[in-house]
Design a protein around this motif. Structure first.
Motif, PDB file in Angstrom:
ATOM      1  N   LEU A 371     -48.100  28.142   1.442  1.00 33.08           N
ATOM      2  CA  LEU A 371     -49.200  28.187   2.530  1.00 33.08           C
ATOM      3  C   LEU A 371     -50.514  27.888   2.048  1.00 33.08           C
ATOM      4  O   LEU A 371     -51.258  27.374   2.543  1.00 33.08           O
ATOM      5  CB  LEU A 371     -49.114  29.448   3.335  1.00 33.08           C
ATOM      6  CG  LEU A 371     -47.880  29.784   4.292  1.00 33.08           C
ATOM      7  CD1 LEU A 371     -48.159  31.071   5.028  1.00 33.08           C
ATOM      8  CD2 LEU A 371     -48.024  28.551   5.363  1.00 33.08           C
ATOM      9  N   LYS A 375     -51.860  24.895   4.327  1.00 32.40           N
ATOM     10  CA  LYS A 375     -53.048  25.389   5.413  1.00 32.40           C
ATOM     11  C   LYS A 375     -53.954  24.281   5.581  1.00 32.40           C
ATOM     12  O   LYS A 375     -54.764  24.235   6.458  1.00 32.40           O
ATOM     13  CB  LYS A 375     -53.676  26.724   4.942  1.00 32.40           C
ATOM     14  CG  LYS A 375     -54.524  26.461   3.844  1.00 32.40           C
ATOM     15  CD  LYS A 375     -55.406  28.120   3.610  1.00 32.40           C
ATOM     16  CE  LYS A 375     -56.391  27.774   2.747  1.00 32.40           C
ATOM     17  NZ  LYS A 375     -57.158  29.204   2.464  1.00 32.40           N
ATOM     18  N   ALA A 380     -50.570  22.388   9.825  1.00 32.27           N
ATOM     19  CA  ALA A 380     -50.609  23.936   9.816  1.00 32.27           C
ATOM     20  C   ALA A 380     -51.360  24.495  11.119  1.00 32.27           C
ATOM     21  O   ALA A 380     -51.269  25.534  11.477  1.00 32.27           O
ATOM     22  CB  ALA A 380     -51.066  24.330   8.416  1.00 32.27           C
ATOM     23  N   LYS A 381     -52.245  23.427  11.411  1.00 33.96           N
ATOM     24  CA  LYS A 381     -53.066  23.937  12.749  1.00 33.96           C
ATOM     25  C   LYS A 381     -52.590  23.840  14.006  1.00 33.96           C
ATOM     26  O   LYS A 381     -53.066  24.353  15.086  1.00 33.96           O
ATOM     27  CB  LYS A 381     -54.362  23.248  12.768  1.00 33.96           C
ATOM     28  CG  LYS A 381     -55.370  23.509  11.545  1.00 33.96           C
ATOM     29  CD  LYS A 381     -56.491  22.527  11.549  1.00 33.96           C
ATOM     30  CE  LYS A 381     -57.484  22.789  10.282  1.00 33.96           C
ATOM     31  NZ  LYS A 381     -58.759  21.760  10.199  1.00 33.96           N
ATOM     32  N   SER A 401     -52.328  28.105   9.332  1.00 37.58           N
ATOM     33  CA  SER A 401     -53.539  27.449   8.862  1.00 37.58           C
ATOM     34  C   SER A 401     -54.600  28.877   8.704  1.00 37.58           C
ATOM     35  O   SER A 401     -55.518  29.034   7.926  1.00 37.58           O
ATOM     36  CB  SER A 401     -54.333  26.669   9.532  1.00 37.58           C
ATOM     37  OG  SER A 401     -54.800  27.096  10.744  1.00 37.58           O
TER      38      SER A 401
END
Length: 461
Positions: A371, A375, A380-381, A401
């Motif tokens: 991660l 991120k 990730a968002k 994220s």
């Protein structure tokens, strides 16, 4: 797939129209069956481990007719995931007061082969000729024993009552390797109609031969459980030398009446830690101590029930509609005990572990391998995850994220990078020990934690 879990199995239960001692409630056979299914449905409770029956073995004497009816009727509660046939019969060997009981629990996949490969090969000789254990031959034997019998059902029951099998015949039947691989042989061990009734020295070799043939023991006596695990008067090595291996003890209600359905004496229920398949049952033969428990409830289930908020049930990972990403509405379920995630490099093992750490607010975020890099990826968002604990409470959904929140973690997560840093430097051995002690401290009862604030305080007290 969650894997092996502790579940109640009922491996010895009779049904209406059982060939001996049918005491089930009802004026007609149809009423008996209706009441039977009704009582089973009322008993089952998926929220109570003691009543959450997951597998049953329908038992009858030299017959699978009632097993076939139960399967065909399809009226059992959905909680019951597995139904197996259990064929019970008597050996010519006599225990304390009656012939010894043997049970053959068969893989349901070979049911259509049992007439040819099993029943037709079991033999009894009345002094004039051999009779097999097929239905027609048992009827013939019954009529030979009592020429006044007119109806087939009575003749069948009389034939079954008089049909006993030599141990050598049973050994010969199971020289069929495929049949043997699909059968679990269990002998009763009571002194009345079980193997322990063979007490005199002249039967010692015979008793040993019988134990060598079977896979398990029907007994709930704690002394029997210990003995056949090699924890009684004989060691594991001695038991293995005598009988080929240590063996599990199973138990069942042996219900011939409605009030006994799923209720063995003294609440000695049978729990197995296995998948609810015939292969799962076979797995208990190789690890009987850790996979079989007889009693009200396995201690580990008590711990699980008392701490549902501390046990992860599942993680759900989803992505926004139309967005790209690795996870597409994936739910991963976990075993309440040990879980092992296996896969090739880059297959997502560390990703799943880091997501668990993120959702549980791990204080080791800086050591996340996946991660920390992922991120910054646009995906990730658009990807979020949440945990569900065994008490069905869910964590707040988090974007991958996201950063860690400023609040205590709900689980202890040691990321790979952090663990490697502790184990690669000898001066950090004390720190690793501290992490382990912190984990142990979390499992101390709350009453103990009220008195001490750390594992060190506990160990010094």
């Amino acid at each position: 797939m969650v894997g092996s879990e502790w579940k109640r199995w009922e491996l010895h239960i009779h049904t209406p129209n059982t060939k001996k001692n049918d005491q089930f409630i009802g004026k007609t056979i149809q009423e008996k069956w209706e009441k039977y299914y009704e009582d089973i449905s009322e008993y089952i409770d998926k929220n109570n481990p003691e009543r959450d029956i997951r597998a049953i073995a329908i038992t009858d004497y030299l017959s699978i007719d009632n097993y076939l009816k139960v399967v065909d009727d399809n009226k059992l509660p959905n909680n019951i995931e597995l139904v197996l046939p259990n064929v019970e019969f008597r050996l010519s060997l006599r225990g304390g007061k009656a012939p010894i009981n043997i049970h053959c629990i068969f893989n349901s996949e070979i049911v259509d082969q049992l007439d040819d490969r099993f029943f037709s090969r079991l033999k009894f000789n009345d002094g004039t000729r051999d009779y097999s254990a097929t239905k027609s031959e048992l009827i013939n034997l019954g009529r030979k024993m009592n020429p006044d019998i007119k109806d087939e059902d009575s003749a069948l029951k009389t034939g079954i009552e008089n049909f006993v099998i030599e141990l050598s015949c049973l050994q010969n039947v199971f020289s069929d390797k495929e049949l043997r691989d699909n059968t679990i042989l269990v002998v009763a061990n009571s002194e009345n109609d079980g193997a322990s009734g063979l007490k005199s020295d002249q039967y010692r070799a015979t008793r040993n031969a019988l134990y060598c043939l079977v896979d398990g023991i029907f007994s709930s006596k704690p002394s029997d459980v210990k003995y056949f695990l090699g924890k009684g008067v004989d060691t594991v090595q001695r038991i293995s030398d005598l009988y080929g291996n240590i063996m599990p003890c199973y138990h069942g209600s042996d219900a011939h009446i409605n009030s006994k359905i799923f209720e063995p004496d003294l609440n000695r229920y049978c729990y197995l830690k296995a998948e609810t398949t015939f292969e799962g049952l076979k797995q208990t033969l190789t690890d009987p101590e850790d996979r079989v428990f007889i009693g009200k409830r396995p201690p580990v289930l008590d711990r699980i029930i008392q701490n549902p908020e501390k046990i992860i049930k599942s993680v759900y990972i989803s992505k926004d509609p139309g967005s790209k990403g690795w996870f597409n509405n994936q739910q991963i379920n976990f075993n309440p005990q040990l879980n092992v995630i296996i896969g090739n490099k880059g297959s997502g093992k560390t990703a799943v572990a880091d997501i668990l750490g993120l959702c549980s607010n791990s204080d080791r975020y800086n050591d996340f391998i996946f991660l920390k890099t992922f991120k910054t990826n646009p995906t990730a968002k658009n990807t979020r995850a949440r945990l569900r604990y065994l008490n069905n409470i869910e964590t707040t959904e988090k974007l991958l994220s996201s950063e860690i929140e400023d609040k205590p973690p709900s689980i202890k997560y040691l990321p790979q990078a952090y663990f490697e840093s502790l184990t690669n430097e000898i001066e950090k051995v004390g720190k690793l020990r501290g992490e382990i002690e912190d984990i142990i401290y979390q499992y101390l009862p709350e009453t103990v934690k009220m008195e001490v604030k750390s594992f060190n305080e506990y160990s010094d007290s």
